[in-house]
Design a protein around this motif. Structure first.
Motif, PDB file in Angstrom:
ATOM      1  N   VAL B  89      39.280  59.343  13.679  1.00 56.44           N
ATOM      2  CA  VAL B  89      38.488  58.156  13.341  1.00 56.44           C
ATOM      3  C   VAL B  89      38.735  57.037  14.343  1.00 56.44           C
ATOM      4  O   VAL B  89      37.798  56.424  14.853  1.00 56.44           O
ATOM      5  CB  VAL B  89      38.814  57.669  11.912  1.00 56.44           C
ATOM      6  CG1 VAL B  89      38.040  56.390  11.608  1.00 56.44           C
ATOM      7  CG2 VAL B  89      38.491  58.746  10.896  1.00 56.44           C
ATOM      8  N   ASP B  90      40.009  56.801  14.637  1.00 53.15           N
ATOM      9  CA  ASP B  90      40.341  55.708  15.544  1.00 53.15           C
ATOM     10  C   ASP B  90      39.726  55.909  16.920  1.00 53.15           C
ATOM     11  O   ASP B  90      39.236  54.961  17.542  1.00 53.15           O
ATOM     12  CB  ASP B  90      41.859  55.564  15.667  1.00 53.15           C
ATOM     13  CG  ASP B  90      42.463  54.938  14.426  1.00 53.15           C
ATOM     14  OD1 ASP B  90      41.682  54.577  13.515  1.00 53.15           O
ATOM     15  OD2 ASP B  90      43.693  54.801  14.340  1.00 53.15           O
ATOM     16  N   ALA B  92      37.052  57.650  17.635  1.00 53.27           N
ATOM     17  CA  ALA B  92      35.605  57.478  17.523  1.00 53.27           C
ATOM     18  C   ALA B  92      35.254  55.999  17.509  1.00 53.27           C
ATOM     19  O   ALA B  92      34.310  55.560  18.175  1.00 53.27           O
ATOM     20  CB  ALA B  92      35.094  58.165  16.259  1.00 53.27           C
ATOM     21  N   VAL B  93      36.028  55.233  16.769  1.00 54.77           N
ATOM     22  CA  VAL B  93      35.785  53.787  16.697  1.00 54.77           C
ATOM     23  C   VAL B  93      35.978  53.148  18.066  1.00 54.77           C
ATOM     24  O   VAL B  93      35.174  52.317  18.503  1.00 54.77           O
ATOM     25  CB  VAL B  93      36.709  53.119  15.661  1.00 54.77           C
ATOM     26  CG1 VAL B  93      36.633  51.602  15.777  1.00 54.77           C
ATOM     27  CG2 VAL B  93      36.336  53.561  14.257  1.00 54.77           C
ATOM     28  N   ALA B  94      37.023  53.563  18.752  1.00 58.92           N
ATOM     29  CA  ALA B  94      37.313  52.998  20.066  1.00 58.92           C
ATOM     30  C   ALA B  94      36.165  53.253  21.036  1.00 58.92           C
ATOM     31  O   ALA B  94      35.713  52.341  21.735  1.00 58.92           O
ATOM     32  CB  ALA B  94      38.616  53.585  20.613  1.00 58.92           C
ATOM     33  N   PHE B  96      33.129  53.937  20.280  1.00 57.67           N
ATOM     34  CA  PHE B  96      31.946  53.229  19.786  1.00 57.67           C
ATOM     35  C   PHE B  96      31.961  51.759  20.199  1.00 57.67           C
ATOM     36  O   PHE B  96      31.016  51.262  20.815  1.00 57.67           O
ATOM     37  CB  PHE B  96      31.879  53.339  18.268  1.00 57.67           C
ATOM     38  CG  PHE B  96      30.765  52.580  17.631  1.00 57.67           C
ATOM     39  CD1 PHE B  96      29.454  52.761  18.032  1.00 57.67           C
ATOM     40  CD2 PHE B  96      31.027  51.672  16.618  1.00 57.67           C
ATOM     41  CE1 PHE B  96      28.422  52.065  17.437  1.00 57.67           C
ATOM     42  CE2 PHE B  96      29.993  50.969  16.016  1.00 57.67           C
ATOM     43  CZ  PHE B  96      28.689  51.166  16.423  1.00 57.67           C
ATOM     44  N   VAL B  97      33.041  51.101  19.864  1.00 57.51           N
ATOM     45  CA  VAL B  97      33.151  49.668  20.179  1.00 57.51           C
ATOM     46  C   VAL B  97      33.029  49.446  21.686  1.00 57.51           C
ATOM     47  O   VAL B  97      32.336  48.545  22.139  1.00 57.51           O
ATOM     48  CB  VAL B  97      34.475  49.096  19.647  1.00 57.51           C
ATOM     49  CG1 VAL B  97      34.704  47.687  20.184  1.00 57.51           C
ATOM     50  CG2 VAL B  97      34.468  49.079  18.126  1.00 57.51           C
ATOM     51  N   GLU B  98      33.681  50.307  22.435  1.00 59.29           N
ATOM     52  CA  GLU B  98      33.587  50.232  23.892  1.00 59.29           C
ATOM     53  C   GLU B  98      32.135  50.272  24.360  1.00 59.29           C
ATOM     54  O   GLU B  98      31.729  49.538  25.250  1.00 59.29           O
ATOM     55  CB  GLU B  98      34.376  51.393  24.504  1.00 59.29           C
ATOM     56  CG  GLU B  98      33.999  51.755  25.927  1.00 59.29           C
ATOM     57  CD  GLU B  98      34.557  50.767  26.940  1.00 59.29           C
ATOM     58  OE1 GLU B  98      35.541  50.095  26.602  1.00 59.29           O
ATOM     59  OE2 GLU B  98      33.982  50.662  28.043  1.00 59.29           O
ATOM     60  N   SER B  99      31.357  51.128  23.718  1.00 60.83           N
ATOM     61  CA  SER B  99      29.992  51.345  24.194  1.00 60.83           C
ATOM     62  C   SER B  99      29.049  50.198  23.824  1.00 60.83           C
ATOM     63  O   SER B  99      28.025  50.008  24.470  1.00 60.83           O
ATOM     64  CB  SER B  99      29.445  52.661  23.659  1.00 60.83           C
ATOM     65  OG  SER B  99      29.278  52.586  22.253  1.00 60.83           O
TER      66      SER B  99
END
Lengths: 130, 130
Positions: B89-90, B92-94, B96-99
């Motif tokens: 999860v972490d 994926a979140v990283a 995502f936020v990066e993008s």
DNA sequence: CTAACTGTATTATCACCATAGTACACTAAC
DNA sequence: GTTAGTGTACTATGGTGATAATACAGTTAG
């Protein structure tokens, strides 16, 4: 001009995304001149051919236009420009959801984690209800 | 056994992630036997060498162990197993936020889009206030 | 024991990405 | 007109990912 070449994604795609972001934010406006291939390659410390590939990709996506032997320009098609931001966000969301699907993550947990991660940058966080 | 080979990510990485998910959800439990390389390759219609590469990766990540000429087994290290979900999860979140960073997206907009996308699957959505 | 199954290893081929170096045609500035 | 700067094109090399086809050593079920 700063690009973080983080992921495993091809560099030329990352260059395309970088310019998409600039267009989406209005930092690059309709009709504006793009930097030259060689100039950009030097600045980003990547190969001119890689930049060329990125520009070719942007042409195919109708983000820029090029008259022979003249600097490329951002498209003047506002219709195209307006779509960019939505497409960027939507695709990011799609990839994200896809990657955490079936992992039984609650929206609470997601929002919490995203906020934390976001916090390390800056977030435009009004609301989320609560 | 269903894997959607969507993205540009290497297949062997996607296979690793697939098993990580199964372990995170308890569908594969500590000490349980893994399918054989050949069997899995046939089922997924990918090359045995690709499966082998995935398994080797999982061994390096200590997700599985293998005694020579015996089927691989899920690690019995609960410590490792418990971390998997968080890491998935972490990360994926990283990504995502990066993008979406620097795109000036509000949490409202994000939550809304994520919910929509999620809705096409099934979401465990309690709260987020509103 | 034999046969069928394990994991493992090797070689080869192909595609994509990125690099390096070079070349050509055209435009713009001097 | 010359020069520097455009876009564009080509060949070649190296790395990675994926495929195909074998091969070998050890385990296990018959």
């Amino acid at each position: 001009m700063i690009i973080q070449f983080n992921t495993r994604a091809p560099v030329y795609i990352q260059v395309v995304d970088y310019f998409k972001k600039k267009m989406a934010l209005g930092e690059l406006q309709a009709g504006e001149e793009m930097p030259s291939r060689r100039e950009l390659a030097t600045e980003l410390k990547i190969n001119p051919n890689t930049v060329q590939k990125a520009f070719k990709e942007m042409e195919e996506q109708q983000l820029i236009t090029t008259e022979r032997n003249r600097p490329s320009r951002v498209t003047t098609d506002e219709h195209v420009l307006k779509r960019i931001r939505t497409e960027l966000v939507d695709e990011a969301v799609a990839v994200f959801v896809e990657s955490i699907q079936e992992l039984d993550v609650t929206m609470d947990e997601l929002v919490d984690k995203i906020k934390r991660q976001y916090g390390e940058g800056n977030i435009n966080d009004r609301s989320t209800g609560s």
